[in-house]
Design a protein around this motif. Structure first.
Motif, PDB file in Angstrom:
ATOM      1  N   VAL A 579       0.856  -1.193   0.000  1.00 27.73           N
ATOM      2  CA  VAL A 579       0.000   0.000   0.000  1.00 27.73           C
ATOM      3  C   VAL A 579       0.889   1.239   0.000  1.00 27.73           C
ATOM      4  O   VAL A 579       1.697   1.430   0.916  1.00 27.73           O
ATOM      5  CB  VAL A 579      -0.926   0.019   1.231  1.00 27.73           C
ATOM      6  CG1 VAL A 579      -1.820   1.263   1.192  1.00 27.73           C
ATOM      7  CG2 VAL A 579      -1.769  -1.251   1.288  1.00 27.73           C
ATOM      8  N   ASP A 581       0.647   5.320  -0.112  1.00 27.45           N
ATOM      9  CA  ASP A 581      -0.230   6.501  -0.030  1.00 27.45           C
ATOM     10  C   ASP A 581       0.406   7.481   0.939  1.00 27.45           C
ATOM     11  O   ASP A 581       0.921   7.081   1.984  1.00 27.45           O
ATOM     12  CB  ASP A 581      -1.629   6.108   0.442  1.00 27.45           C
ATOM     13  CG  ASP A 581      -2.663   7.171   0.086  1.00 27.45           C
ATOM     14  OD1 ASP A 581      -2.495   8.333   0.493  1.00 27.45           O
ATOM     15  OD2 ASP A 581      -3.632   6.819  -0.612  1.00 27.45           O
ATOM     16  N   PRO A 584      -1.560   9.273   5.927  1.00 32.86           N
ATOM     17  CA  PRO A 584      -1.435   8.202   6.936  1.00 32.86           C
ATOM     18  C   PRO A 584      -2.760   7.545   7.276  1.00 32.86           C
ATOM     19  O   PRO A 584      -2.816   6.331   7.484  1.00 32.86           O
ATOM     20  CB  PRO A 584      -0.841   8.933   8.141  1.00 32.86           C
ATOM     21  CG  PRO A 584      -0.185  10.146   7.575  1.00 32.86           C
ATOM     22  CD  PRO A 584      -0.984  10.540   6.395  1.00 32.86           C
ATOM     23  N   ARG A 587      -3.619   5.017   4.627  1.00 29.57           N
ATOM     24  CA  ARG A 587      -2.769   3.822   4.745  1.00 29.57           C
ATOM     25  C   ARG A 587      -3.226   2.964   5.914  1.00 29.57           C
ATOM     26  O   ARG A 587      -3.285   1.737   5.835  1.00 29.57           O
ATOM     27  CB  ARG A 587      -1.301   4.221   4.946  1.00 29.57           C
ATOM     28  CG  ARG A 587      -0.632   4.776   3.721  1.00 29.57           C
ATOM     29  CD  ARG A 587       0.876   4.657   3.799  1.00 29.57           C
ATOM     30  NE  ARG A 587       1.454   5.060   5.064  1.00 29.57           N
ATOM     31  CZ  ARG A 587       1.786   6.308   5.384  1.00 29.57           C
ATOM     32  NH1 ARG A 587       1.558   7.281   4.505  1.00 29.57           N
ATOM     33  NH2 ARG A 587       2.321   6.594   6.557  1.00 29.57           N
ATOM     34  N   MET A 588      -3.544   3.612   7.024  1.00 30.57           N
ATOM     35  CA  MET A 588      -3.949   2.865   8.211  1.00 30.57           C
ATOM     36  C   MET A 588      -5.230   2.069   7.946  1.00 30.57           C
ATOM     37  O   MET A 588      -5.318   0.876   8.243  1.00 30.57           O
ATOM     38  CB  MET A 588      -4.172   3.824   9.379  1.00 30.57           C
ATOM     39  CG  MET A 588      -4.676   3.138  10.658  1.00 30.57           C
ATOM     40  SD  MET A 588      -5.361   4.327  11.845  1.00 30.57           S
ATOM     41  CE  MET A 588      -6.876   4.803  10.999  1.00 30.57           C
ATOM     42  N   THR A 591      -4.619  -0.763   5.385  1.00 30.54           N
ATOM     43  CA  THR A 591      -3.793  -1.823   5.988  1.00 30.54           C
ATOM     44  C   THR A 591      -4.607  -2.624   6.998  1.00 30.54           C
ATOM     45  O   THR A 591      -4.516  -3.862   7.044  1.00 30.54           O
ATOM     46  CB  THR A 591      -2.561  -1.188   6.660  1.00 30.54           C
ATOM     47  OG1 THR A 591      -1.810  -0.485   5.685  1.00 30.54           O
ATOM     48  CG2 THR A 591      -1.693  -2.264   7.281  1.00 30.54           C
ATOM     49  N   ALA A 601       0.260  -6.988   4.812  1.00 25.20           N
ATOM     50  CA  ALA A 601       0.206  -5.617   4.289  1.00 25.20           C
ATOM     51  C   ALA A 601       1.544  -4.931   4.535  1.00 25.20           C
ATOM     52  O   ALA A 601       2.088  -4.976   5.643  1.00 25.20           O
ATOM     53  CB  ALA A 601      -0.914  -4.833   4.949  1.00 25.20           C
ATOM     54  N   GLU A 603       3.491  -1.125   4.023  1.00 24.96           N
ATOM     55  CA  GLU A 603       3.164   0.283   3.813  1.00 24.96           C
ATOM     56  C   GLU A 603       4.352   1.044   3.257  1.00 24.96           C
ATOM     57  O   GLU A 603       5.504   0.734   3.567  1.00 24.96           O
ATOM     58  CB  GLU A 603       2.743   0.939   5.139  1.00 24.96           C
ATOM     59  CG  GLU A 603       1.458   0.405   5.729  1.00 24.96           C
ATOM     60  CD  GLU A 603       1.065   1.191   6.969  1.00 24.96           C
ATOM     61  OE1 GLU A 603       1.083   2.446   6.901  1.00 24.96           O
ATOM     62  OE2 GLU A 603       0.770   0.554   7.996  1.00 24.96           O
ATOM     63  N   ALA A 605       5.109   5.454   2.266  1.00 25.98           N
ATOM     64  CA  ALA A 605       4.505   6.785   2.301  1.00 25.98           C
ATOM     65  C   ALA A 605       4.734   7.575   1.018  1.00 25.98           C
ATOM     66  O   ALA A 605       4.127   8.636   0.835  1.00 25.98           O
ATOM     67  CB  ALA A 605       5.057   7.570   3.491  1.00 25.98           C
ATOM     68  N   THR A 625      -1.890   1.789  -4.894  1.00 25.71           N
ATOM     69  CA  THR A 625      -1.173   3.062  -4.800  1.00 25.71           C
ATOM     70  C   THR A 625      -2.067   4.228  -5.171  1.00 25.71           C
ATOM     71  O   THR A 625      -2.907   4.138  -6.070  1.00 25.71           O
ATOM     72  CB  THR A 625       0.074   3.057  -5.705  1.00 25.71           C
ATOM     73  OG1 THR A 625       0.723   4.340  -5.621  1.00 25.71           O
ATOM     74  CG2 THR A 625      -0.275   2.773  -7.154  1.00 25.71           C
TER      75      THR A 625
END
Length: 694
Positions: A579, A581, A584, A587-588, A591, A601, A603, A605, A625
């Motif tokens: 993932v 992105d 945050p 993403r959270m 995920t 998963a 991550e 940034a 993405t």
């Protein structure tokens, strides 16, 4: 003494063969002059077969024998058959030769015509014509003389030569207006002669009495005038050959056609040269004028620059005004929706701390409902700004009107009365609902502007069956249509204004209060959908704008309800999703959803961090993405770079805006899909499972 050939000519002309078994003792030859070739060729016996074609003796076929012999009927028949076959072969060879000549002639004409159409240089143009004339006529040499005449009509200029060096003419004077040249330079006709020296007109008024010493040996002669569109004789094409009888009627026809092509091309070239001269003269005059008015022009330039700056500022103000008209009501709705979302989350947090879990579902449902309405508003904004292509869907227009009613009321303000008159049995139509919402809102804003103090806006939807006469009046095919009309009680429009209402940038609003694009955008959208827009208006009595949209015979999907979804499909075999992105919270959430479903998963940034992971050997079954990422790489660039080493990598783009960087030539590559934010997390889980299993 008559020859034997003349004696038997009647038989041959009648198609009868003449047979000699012993020419020395044949009584038919007694007293006739002998043919000298008989003794030289040692001819004793002979068969003569005539070939009569179209009633005329066309050829004679001879078969000889050195000794006397008796010819059988089969011999005579065989010789006749051979003669016919020989004639057929000769005719076929002639036809093939003629066909090759015609093909070459057609090719020459086509090539020359194409070249002349594109050529504007007179020298090259006339040379092409002369060369083509030599090729078409089989002349030994050719020339083009310009018809530049003096008072006596005797001043011609040699322009081009073909088949001979120019030096061949330099020591001779130009041709004069003699009797033989007169038809060409006067344009009265073509001159074609099998032997120009035998022509009684040739040299009649010439003290040289014929061709000057050392002149090119001309016997066959063909001259064609070249006449412009105005009727003036531009000049003449002249062709010669040292042998007699070389030019036929066919050559004359070909060269007359070539002269016509040449005249058009020369006229065009001369017009072009005249235009070039005029432009050059104008340029010089303008340069002088610029020199004389340099100071004045500088002042004018400053004034123009200032005016451009003012107009730019005015256009920017108009854009902001147009955006403000729309966003005022939408901002109000967003504030309401955000209040519902944030308030629900606060109460949800409070109830969880208090242990009052029985009320959690109510607040979750309220927050989800407000989120979906906010997403719908965002899509409406994108549609209004024309940032997405048409996406036709079966649409219930009555439901759409009621869904927009509150937004329209807030946009036009409390001073105006809004009346909705929609037939509940109105037909559905196949249309982009977002574009239709934007069109309806735009029409209501126009109606508001036509009623500056107070008034009434009526929004109506009804079924319309257009027969042949009505369809012609509406410029539509006959059939069933859904009409959506917006009527105001405002100032109305004159017929002249109605006629121009759909013109881009045309507006009757005061300066700075309208771009003149709204109605033109509506017209283009409706016509693209297969419908029509019509305006009825009268000054002082208001305006009605009706959209006619084709009826859709399919069904319309119901609005998605906030119902329980079945459990999302779970991951298998340690499947891994990367993932990427920069937000945050996104993403959270993504995920957490993935991990709840059993996926591994990972991550990242930004694009660079995501690409580093993809360039390792770590397992990645799917890349999720964002398109717009900070730094030097956007989401599309990350996917393209990753596919260099992982050509089968599957990619799901998630984006809040359809950036052009995501697409090349309007489509995604195989194995790539896109989801628009915001989205339901269960829908995301379904899409991830679907892509991994594909």
């Amino acid at each position: 003494m008559p020859s034997y050939a003349a004696t038997f000519m009647a038989d041959l002309a009648a198609g009868r063969a003449v047979v000699f078994e012993d020419m020395e003792n044949d009584p038919r030859l007694a007293g006739l002059a002998a043919w000298p070739a008989h003794e030289a060729l040692q001819i004793r016996a002979q068969i003569i077969v005539p070939l009569v074609k179209a009633g005329r003796l066309s050829a004679v076929f001879f078969v000889h024998a050195p000794d006397a012999r008796g010819w059988s009927a089969e011999d005579v028949a065989l010789v006749g058959d051979v003669a016919e076959r020989t004639w057929a072969s000769v005719e076929r060879a002639r036809a093939e030769t003629a066909l090759r000549d015609e093909s070459r002639t057609a090719e020459t004409l086509n090539r020359t015509g194409a070249a002349l159409a594109a050529e504007l240089d007179l020298t090259r143009l006339v040379q092409m014509v002369t060369d083509a004339g030599v090729d078409l006529s089989g002349a030994e040499f050719g020339a083009f003389f310009y018809n530049l005449t003096n008072e006596a009509g005797e001043s011609y200029m040699l322009y081009t030569l073909s088949g001979v060096e120019r030096a061949a003419f330099e020591k001779f004077p130009m041709p004069r207006n003699t009797e033989v040249f007169a038809p060409t330079f006067s344009g009265s006709g073509v001159v074609r002669s099998d032997d120009i020296r035998a022509d009684p007109r040739y040299g009649r008024n010439d003290p040289h009495r014929g061709m000057p010493r050392g002149h090119l040996p001309v016997r066959s002669y063909l001259a064609v005038p070249v006449t412009s569109r105005s009727g003036a004789v531009i000049g003449g094409l002249f062709f010669g050959h040292p042998r007699t009888g070389r030019f036929k009627e066919r050559h004359e026809r070909l060269l007359v056609g070539l002269a016509g092509q040449a005249a058009i091309a020369i006229d065009n070239a001369q017009l072009f040269l005249a235009a070039q001269r005029e432009l050059e003269e104008r340029r010089r005059a303008e340069e002088k004028l610029r020199d004389l008015n340099e100071t004045l022009e500088r002042r004018v330039a400053d004034e123009v620059a200032e005016r451009v700056r003012t107009e730019d500022a005015l256009r920017q103000a108009q854009k902001m005004e147009a955006v403000g008209q729309l966003t005022g009501g939408i901002a109000h709705d967003f504030n309401n929706l955000l209040t519902g979302i944030s308030g629900s989350l606060e109460l949800l947090q409070s109830r969880i701390r208090q242990g009052r879990l029985g009320e959690v579902d109510r607040y979750v449902g309220a927050a989800q409902g407000a989120s979906k309405r906010a997403a719908a508003l965002t899509q409406r904004l994108l549609a209004f700004s024309r940032r997405q292509t048409l996406d036709p869907k079966p649409t219930d227009v009555v439901r759409l009107i009621h869904g927009m009613e509150e937004l329209i009321r807030r946009t036009v303000g409390p001073a105006l009365e809004i009346v909705v008159s929609a037939d509940a049995a109105a037909w559905p139509t196949l249309v982009d609902p977002n574009q239709l919402e934007g069109a309806l809102l735009n029409l209501c804003i126009n109606a508001r502007d036509a009623m500056p103090e107070s008034g009434r806006i009526t929004i109506a939807a009804a079924n319309r069956q257009l027969d042949d006469r009505e369809a012609r009046a509406h410029d539509l095919p006959p059939g069933e249509y859904l009409s959506l009309c917006v009527t105001d009680t405002g100032t109305g429009m004159t017929p002249e204004v109605v006629a121009r209402a759909f013109d881009p940038f045309f507006t009757t609003k005061p300066l700075g209060q309208g771009t003149g694009l709204g109605l033109s955008m509506i017209y283009g959208f409706v016509r693209q959908t297969g419908g029509q827009v019509r305006i009825e208006s009268e000054p002082g009595a208001g305006t009605t704008v009706c959209l006619y949209l084709p009826r859709h015979h399919g069904t319309v999907a119901e609005d998605a309800a906030l119902t329980e979804r079945p459990d999302a499909p779970r991951a298998v075999d340690g499947e891994t999703v990367l993932v990427v992105d920069d937000e945050p919270s996104v993403r959270m959430l993504v995920t957490d959803v993935l991990e709840d479903l059993g996926y591994t998963a990972i991550e990242a940034a930004d694009g660079a961090s995501g690409l580093k992971i993809l360039q390792t050997n770590v397992r990645v079954d799917l890349l999720v993405t964002d398109v717009g990422l900070p730094g030097s790489m956007n989401g599309r660039q990350v996917a393209d770079a990753a596919r260099v080493t992982r050509p089968d990598l599957k990619v799901l783009f998630i984006t809040g805006y359809a950036e052009n960087a995501m697409l090349r030539d309007g489509s995604l590559d195989p194995g790539m899909q896109v989801m628009t934010k915001p989205f339901v997390m269960e829908t995301l889980a379904d899409r991830i499972r679907e892509m991994i299993e594909a």
